[in-house]
Design a protein around this motif. Structure first.
Motif, PDB file in Angstrom:
ATOM      1  N   ALA A  31       0.853  -1.192  -0.094  1.00 13.36           N
ATOM      2  CA  ALA A  31      -0.007  -0.018   0.018  1.00 13.36           C
ATOM      3  C   ALA A  31       0.763   1.121   0.009  1.00 13.36           C
ATOM      4  CB  ALA A  31      -0.889   0.028   1.145  1.00 13.36           C
ATOM      5  N   ARG A  32       1.929   1.359   0.554  1.00 13.05           N
ATOM      6  CA  ARG A  32       2.974   2.563   0.639  1.00 13.05           C
ATOM      7  C   ARG A  32       4.092   2.367  -0.261  1.00 13.05           C
ATOM      8  NH1 ARG A  32       3.478   1.296   6.694  1.00 13.05           N
ATOM      9  NH2 ARG A  32       5.368   0.099   6.789  1.00 13.05           N
ATOM     10  N   ASP A  33       4.081   1.230  -1.188  1.00 10.25           N
ATOM     11  CA  ASP A  33       5.386   1.295  -1.965  1.00 10.25           C
ATOM     12  C   ASP A  33       5.024   1.759  -3.658  1.00 10.25           C
ATOM     13  OD1 ASP A  33       7.767  -1.003  -2.501  1.00 10.25           O
ATOM     14  OD2 ASP A  33       6.704  -0.413  -4.248  1.00 10.25           O
ATOM     15  N   GLU A  34       5.831   2.788  -3.647  1.00 11.85           N
ATOM     16  CA  GLU A  34       5.490   3.547  -4.830  1.00 11.85           C
ATOM     17  C   GLU A  34       5.665   2.866  -6.256  1.00 11.85           C
ATOM     18  OE1 GLU A  34       9.611   6.063  -5.142  1.00 11.85           O
ATOM     19  OE2 GLU A  34       7.833   7.072  -4.227  1.00 11.85           O
ATOM     20  N   VAL A  35       6.424   1.562  -6.375  1.00 11.68           N
ATOM     21  CA  VAL A  35       6.482   0.841  -7.450  1.00 11.68           C
ATOM     22  C   VAL A  35       5.329   0.110  -7.583  1.00 11.68           C
ATOM     23  CG1 VAL A  35       7.764  -0.978  -8.700  1.00 11.68           C
ATOM     24  CG2 VAL A  35       9.051   0.953  -7.620  1.00 11.68           C
ATOM     25  N   LEU A  36       4.843  -0.669  -6.398  1.00  4.82           N
ATOM     26  CA  LEU A  36       3.885  -1.562  -6.649  1.00  4.82           C
ATOM     27  C   LEU A  36       2.271  -1.009  -6.500  1.00  4.82           C
ATOM     28  CD1 LEU A  36       5.237  -4.437  -4.163  1.00  4.82           C
ATOM     29  CD2 LEU A  36       5.539  -4.319  -6.922  1.00  4.82           C
ATOM     30  N   ARG A  37       2.148  -0.147  -5.797  1.00  7.52           N
ATOM     31  CA  ARG A  37       0.929   0.479  -5.433  1.00  7.52           C
ATOM     32  C   ARG A  37       0.178   0.765  -6.717  1.00  7.52           C
ATOM     33  NH1 ARG A  37      -3.561   0.315  -5.324  1.00  7.52           N
ATOM     34  NH2 ARG A  37      -5.149   0.925  -3.668  1.00  7.52           N
ATOM     35  N   PRO A  38       0.968   1.494  -7.667  1.00  2.08           N
ATOM     36  CA  PRO A  38       0.051   1.636  -9.036  1.00  2.08           C
ATOM     37  C   PRO A  38      -0.339   0.599  -9.899  1.00  2.08           C
ATOM     38  CG  PRO A  38       2.015   3.026  -8.589  1.00  2.08           C
ATOM     39  CD  PRO A  38       2.210   1.934  -7.588  1.00  2.08           C
ATOM     40  N   LEU A  39       0.444  -0.518  -9.631  1.00  2.00           N
ATOM     41  CA  LEU A  39      -0.053  -1.745 -10.449  1.00  2.00           C
ATOM     42  C   LEU A  39      -1.499  -2.297 -10.287  1.00  2.00           C
ATOM     43  CD1 LEU A  39       3.260  -3.606 -10.451  1.00  2.00           C
ATOM     44  CD2 LEU A  39       2.285  -2.439 -12.195  1.00  2.00           C
ATOM     45  N   TYR A  40      -1.782  -2.211  -8.828  1.00  2.00           N
ATOM     46  CA  TYR A  40      -2.965  -2.968  -8.415  1.00  2.00           C
ATOM     47  C   TYR A  40      -4.198  -2.004  -8.904  1.00  2.00           C
ATOM     48  CZ  TYR A  40      -0.356  -6.304  -5.824  1.00  2.00           C
ATOM     49  OH  TYR A  40       0.735  -7.122  -5.301  1.00  2.00           O
ATOM     50  N   PRO A  41      -4.996  -2.615  -9.828  1.00  2.00           N
ATOM     51  CA  PRO A  41      -6.283  -2.068 -10.402  1.00  2.00           C
ATOM     52  C   PRO A  41      -7.285  -1.557  -9.400  1.00  2.00           C
ATOM     53  CG  PRO A  41      -6.197  -4.381 -11.012  1.00  2.00           C
ATOM     54  CD  PRO A  41      -4.972  -4.287 -10.057  1.00  2.00           C
ATOM     55  N   GLU A  42      -7.405  -2.018  -8.251  1.00  2.00           N
ATOM     56  CA  GLU A  42      -8.589  -1.774  -7.377  1.00  2.00           C
ATOM     57  C   GLU A  42      -8.204  -0.936  -6.416  1.00  2.00           C
ATOM     58  OE1 GLU A  42     -11.713  -5.300  -6.801  1.00  2.00           O
ATOM     59  OE2 GLU A  42      -9.759  -6.111  -6.644  1.00  2.00           O
ATOM     60  N   GLU A  43      -9.102   0.282  -5.976  1.00  2.00           N
ATOM     61  CA  GLU A  43      -8.568   1.095  -4.872  1.00  2.00           C
ATOM     62  C   GLU A  43      -8.635   0.326  -3.777  1.00  2.00           C
ATOM     63  OE1 GLU A  43     -10.582   5.016  -2.658  1.00  2.00           O
ATOM     64  OE2 GLU A  43     -11.188   4.726  -4.726  1.00  2.00           O
ATOM     65  N   ASP A  44      -9.385  -0.706  -3.438  1.00  2.00           N
ATOM     66  CA  ASP A  44      -9.390  -1.474  -2.166  1.00  2.00           C
ATOM     67  C   ASP A  44      -8.519  -2.702  -2.604  1.00  2.00           C
ATOM     68  OD1 ASP A  44      -9.856  -2.737   0.196  1.00  2.00           O
ATOM     69  OD2 ASP A  44     -11.970  -3.289  -0.453  1.00  2.00           O
ATOM     70  N   LEU A  45      -7.448  -2.608  -1.558  1.00  2.00           N
ATOM     71  CA  LEU A  45      -6.488  -3.741  -1.639  1.00  2.00           C
ATOM     72  C   LEU A  45      -6.871  -5.156  -0.896  1.00  2.00           C
ATOM     73  CD1 LEU A  45      -3.101  -2.182  -1.227  1.00  2.00           C
ATOM     74  CD2 LEU A  45      -3.970  -3.051  -3.425  1.00  2.00           C
ATOM     75  N   GLY A  46      -8.171  -5.116  -0.057  1.00  2.00           N
ATOM     76  CA  GLY A  46      -8.692  -6.290   0.273  1.00  2.00           C
ATOM     77  C   GLY A  46      -8.887  -7.364  -0.415  1.00  2.00           C
ATOM     78  N   PRO A  47      -9.812  -7.337  -1.391  1.00  2.00           N
ATOM     79  CA  PRO A  47      -9.737  -8.487  -2.327  1.00  2.00           C
ATOM     80  C   PRO A  47      -8.421  -9.001  -2.773  1.00  2.00           C
ATOM     81  CG  PRO A  47     -11.271  -6.611  -2.740  1.00  2.00           C
ATOM     82  CD  PRO A  47     -10.681  -6.065  -1.922  1.00  2.00           C
ATOM     83  N   ALA A  48      -7.660  -8.336  -3.216  1.00  2.00           N
ATOM     84  CA  ALA A  48      -6.229  -9.031  -3.389  1.00  2.00           C
ATOM     85  C   ALA A  48      -5.534  -9.473  -2.695  1.00  2.00           C
ATOM     86  CB  ALA A  48      -5.278  -7.705  -4.221  1.00  2.00           C
ATOM     87  N   GLU A  49      -5.705  -9.018  -1.387  1.00  2.00           N
ATOM     88  CA  GLU A  49      -5.085  -9.543   0.010  1.00  2.00           C
ATOM     89  C   GLU A  49      -5.818 -11.064   0.029  1.00  2.00           C
ATOM     90  OE1 GLU A  49      -4.847  -7.194   3.575  1.00  2.00           O
ATOM     91  OE2 GLU A  49      -5.055  -9.027   4.593  1.00  2.00           O
ATOM     92  N   GLU A  50      -7.046 -11.100  -0.183  1.00  2.00           N
ATOM     93  CA  GLU A  50      -7.744 -12.385   0.148  1.00  2.00           C
ATOM     94  C   GLU A  50      -7.187 -13.464  -0.796  1.00  2.00           C
ATOM     95  OE1 GLU A  50     -11.767 -13.062   1.903  1.00  2.00           O
ATOM     96  OE2 GLU A  50     -12.423 -13.947  -0.269  1.00  2.00           O
ATOM     97  N   ARG A  51      -7.208 -12.949  -2.110  1.00  2.00           N
ATOM     98  CA  ARG A  51      -6.857 -13.966  -3.468  1.00  2.00           C
ATOM     99  C   ARG A  51      -5.320 -14.377  -3.074  1.00  2.00           C
ATOM    100  NH1 ARG A  51     -10.353 -10.408  -6.411  1.00  2.00           N
ATOM    101  NH2 ARG A  51      -8.684  -8.915  -6.884  1.00  2.00           N
ATOM    102  N   PHE A  52      -4.464 -13.736  -2.705  1.00  2.00           N
ATOM    103  CA  PHE A  52      -3.081 -14.002  -2.272  1.00  2.00           C
ATOM    104  C   PHE A  52      -2.987 -15.035  -1.313  1.00  2.00           C
ATOM    105  CE2 PHE A  52       1.517 -12.666  -1.541  1.00  2.00           C
ATOM    106  CZ  PHE A  52       2.111 -13.963  -2.120  1.00  2.00           C
TER     107      PHE A  52
END
Ligand code: HEM
Length: 129
Positions: A31-52
């Motif tokens: 959430a605070r990584d300037e390289v990675l955060r922009p890659l994630y398409p959704e504003e809410d990282l919760g669903p991505a967290e659950e999938r991983f």
């Protein structure tokens, strides 16, 4: 009387609560990584967290909820929309390293988990830059 051997790494490291803590911590870093955060398409990282989390639980011998919900992982295909070069890979490994280090996992599980994640992160690359 000795304890029964754990059936797999998932059980050996403490099951669902351990994976939940690791992946939650990982996404705090994302959430605070300037390289990675922009890659994630959704504003809410919760669903991505659950999938991983569900994927890793399944991979290491826990319940198969990931594939029940998402089908075959096909991880390289699912990462194809995102440019993953050496910078993204290293940022991802930095975040997962922080999350795992905080758990103080016992050997040989720590080394097994880490070897897998490094291999998987390298194999997810789809760009040389
Ligand atoms: C999904 C980035 C490596 C497992 C995603 C997504 C992004 C991403 C942007 C989409 C978020 C979402 O689910 O909506 C990256 C980057 C990596 C990397 C930059 C750097 C190497 C890995 C590795 C694994 C992994 C090594 C497995 C060990 C997953 C899983 C999903 C996912 C399971 C969800 C797939 C699904 O849609 O069901 N990743 N990833 N990723 N990633 Fe990664």
């Amino acid at each position: 009387v000795s304890e029964p051997e754990p059936a797999n790494l998932y059980e050996a490291v403490g099951g669902e609560p351990t994976f939940r803590r690791i992946i939650k911590r990982f996404y705090e870093e994302v959430a605070r990584d300037e390289v990675l955060r922009p890659l994630y398409p959704e504003e809410d990282l919760g669903p991505a967290e659950e999938r991983f989390r569900l994927f890793l639980i399944q991979y290491w011998g826990g319940p198969h909820t990931y594939s029940d919900q998402r089908g075959h992982p096909r991880l390289r295909m699912r990462h194809a929309p995102f440019k993953i070069g050496p910078i993204e890979r290293d940022a991802w490994l930095r975040c997962i390293r922080i999350a795992i280090d905080e758990e103080n996992l016992p050997e040989p599980y720590l080394s097994q988990l880490w070897a897998y994640l490094e291999m998987a992160a390298h194999s997810m690359m789809n760009s040389f830059v």
